[in-house]
Design an enzyme around this catalytic site. Structure first.
Site, PDB file in Angstrom:
ATOM      1  N   GLN A  60       1.025  -0.742   0.138  1.00  0.00           N
ATOM      2  CA  GLN A  60      -0.267  -0.297  -0.474  1.00  0.00           C
ATOM      3  C   GLN A  60       1.018   1.431  -0.380  1.00  0.00           C
ATOM      4  O   GLN A  60       0.672   2.362  -0.517  1.00  0.00           O
ATOM      5  CB  GLN A  60      -1.122  -0.076   1.248  1.00  0.00           C
ATOM      6  CG  GLN A  60      -2.430  -1.250   0.786  1.00  0.00           C
ATOM      7  CD  GLN A  60      -2.883  -0.902   2.396  1.00  0.00           C
ATOM      8  OE1 GLN A  60      -2.899  -0.240   2.966  1.00  0.00           O
ATOM      9  NE2 GLN A  60      -3.587  -2.068   2.276  1.00  0.00           N
ATOM     10  N   HIS A 267      -6.649  -2.800  15.183  1.00  0.00           N
ATOM     11  CA  HIS A 267      -7.794  -2.015  15.841  1.00  0.00           C
ATOM     12  C   HIS A 267      -8.432  -1.786  16.777  1.00  0.00           C
ATOM     13  O   HIS A 267      -7.887  -0.914  17.858  1.00  0.00           O
ATOM     14  CB  HIS A 267      -7.940  -2.263  14.515  1.00  0.00           C
ATOM     15  CG  HIS A 267      -6.848  -0.981  12.644  1.00  0.00           C
ATOM     16  ND1 HIS A 267      -6.752  -0.422  12.763  1.00  0.00           N
ATOM     17  CD2 HIS A 267      -7.031  -2.014  12.027  1.00  0.00           C
ATOM     18  CE1 HIS A 267      -5.920  -0.500  11.774  1.00  0.00           C
ATOM     19  NE2 HIS A 267      -6.560  -1.736  11.076  1.00  0.00           N
ATOM     20  N   ASP A 318       0.841  -0.284   9.334  1.00  0.00           N
ATOM     21  CA  ASP A 318      -0.773   0.190   8.482  1.00  0.00           C
ATOM     22  C   ASP A 318      -0.983  -0.138   7.159  1.00  0.00           C
ATOM     23  O   ASP A 318       0.368  -1.342   6.219  1.00  0.00           O
ATOM     24  CB  ASP A 318      -2.037   0.113   8.900  1.00  0.00           C
ATOM     25  CG  ASP A 318      -3.291   0.068   8.642  1.00  0.00           C
ATOM     26  OD1 ASP A 318      -3.377  -0.829   7.486  1.00  0.00           O
ATOM     27  OD2 ASP A 318      -3.848   0.113   9.229  1.00  0.00           O
TER      28      ASP A 318
END
Length: 450
Positions: A60, A267, A318
């Site tokens: 990502q 989370h 993340d």
């Protein structure tokens, strides 16, 4: 043998001055406070143990900052996810490795020395498995080997698009396995990380949306390593879980799976007070990713209540929208300050340094979550970070005050050197292979964007 000397060092036993560190075969063999430097010592001002980054989706990093234009109906995690799916469609194995290497270089330069790679991109563009089903896990291992970062590889089991075993969507085709194919994937991943020093293999049921509890039970025996899972990140997830099962995600998970100290719940943003206490008492680590959680609009984790109930936490990068070890700690504290309109929330007691408390908590929680050994102690890997104490926010500070300065008063650029198993990978803030890795990353982006 390597000998380093530090004016001060944050040891497993606390702060110490004038510390001589002896390293042999990548391991600390001696730590001697109160030592005078010898002519052959490499000298530095302040040493910290490298932080674990307990949650990364390395691929990502390729589209960090590229989803910040408002859409026609307002944006959320779910619209961001569709943009992520589109980016994934264009990546080949060479791209995945190049992007991961770029992310890992930036992590090392920021003070992370171990990464937990929550790796769910498994298959070719059409959704078919590669000849080696673990091809992309091998690419992640290759990126870790090339950059020198310690790796906890967490292959992700992903089978469904929603609660109750819903059929996966087209955008998820590169992620999908059944229990049998995931077993083969785990075997390939184990072979891929075998040459890496201190590498750890865990696994990760992606979420209760993507894996049923029966499937989770079936895959748990595939490794004795850590178990990570996304849970209760978004309110829509909570609402969907309630509609399907009558229970909230954390409640459902704790009722249905053997959650203990082996687990890391990523989370866990949206919990009731009862869920918060139950999760803390389970021994599971809370895997917090404050920068990404803020970027995606997830919400704020009930950290003080969780810690007060005995819970432990670590931090991760993340989505890798911004890779900054100190920044994750700062954002964690600042989110609590904004929610409670108070200061020094996570110090948790009068007279305690907030920066030092955050650092110690993330160090211990990250080590538990990733199955690695951290800390400056005899017998531990020589994973060491030195700070540039000439920075204006660090000048003249010692002990916990230096950690407060690093976490709260430095943007980036205060990390001077980083050693991983005694090998200096970062010097003057720059990874030794930064330019070569950047060029490969740029070439990958050109292919993806084109």
């Amino acid at each position: 043998m390597t000998r380093l000397w530090f004016e001060s060092a944050f040891l497993a036993t606390g702060w110490a001055k004038d510390v001589a560190v002896t390293i042999e075969n990548g391991v600390i063999t001696a730590l001697v406070p109160g030592s005078a430097p010898t002519p052959g010592d490499e000298r530095h001002a302040l040493a910290l143990p490298g932080l674990p980054n307990l949650h990364s989706h390395a691929f990502q990093r390729a589209f960090a900052g590229a989803t910040e234009v408002r859409g026609p109906t307002g944006d959320s995690f779910w619209t961001w996810r569709e943009a992520m799916y589109r980016a994934v469609d264009r990546m080949d194995p060479e791209d995945v490795e190049a992007i991961a290497a770029q992310a890992y270089v930036e992590m090392l330069e920021a003070g992370f020395t171990r990464v937990g790679e929550f790796h769910y991109l498994h298959h070719d563009r059409d959704g078919r498995a590669y000849a080696d089903i673990g091809e992309l896990s091998t690419r992640i291992a290759g990126a870790a080997e090339a950059t020198g970062i310690a790796l906890t590889l967490l292959p992700v089991f992903y089978a469904h698009s929603g609660f109750g075993g819903q059929v996966p969507s087209h955008g998820q085709r590169r992620f999908i396995n059944d229990v049998e194919s995931f077993g083969r994937l785990m075997g390939s991943a184990a072979r891929a990380i075998a040459p890496l020093p201190d590498a750890v293999l865990g696994l990760a049921p992606h979420s209760l949306r993507a894996a049923t509890v029966e499937e989770i039970a079936a895959i748990l025996p595939l490794t004795h390593g850590p178990v990570h899972i996304h849970v209760a990140e978004q309110m829509k997830e909570v609402e969907d879980c309630l509609a399907w099962s009558g229970r909230r995600p954390v409640e459902y998970l704790l009722d249905s799976a053997p959650v203990d100290s082996r687990w890391c719940l990523i989370h866990a943003t949206h919990m009731t007070p009862d869920e918060t206490v139950r999760m803390a008492r389970s021994g599971a680590i809370a895997g917090l990713c404050p920068i990404t959680e803020a970027n995606l609009g997830d919400g704020i984790f009930p950290a003080p209540e969780f810690v007060a109930a005995g819970g432990a936490y670590g931090v991760g990068s993340d989505s890798n929208v911004l890779i900054d070890a100190a920044g994750e700690l700062r954002q964690l504290e600042y989110s609590q300050r904004l929610a409670r309109r108070a200061r020094n929330v996570l110090a948790m007691a009068e007279g305690r340094s907030t920066g030092a408390t955050l650092f110690q908590s993330a160090l211990a929680g990250g080590a538990q979550a990733l199955g690695g050994t951290v800390g400056l102690a005899v017998g531990a890997p020589a994973d060491i970070v030195s700070l540039d104490m000439r920075h204006p926010a660090l000048e003249g500070r010692q002990g916990d005050a230096a950690l407060d300065g690093w976490v709260f008063a430095v943007a980036q650029g205060s990390v001077d050197c980083v050693w991983r198993r005694g090998t200096k990978l970062v010097e003057r803030g720059r990874h030794r292979d930064r330019e070569a890795v950047r060029l490969r990353f740029r070439a990958a982006l050109a292919r993806i964007v084109a």
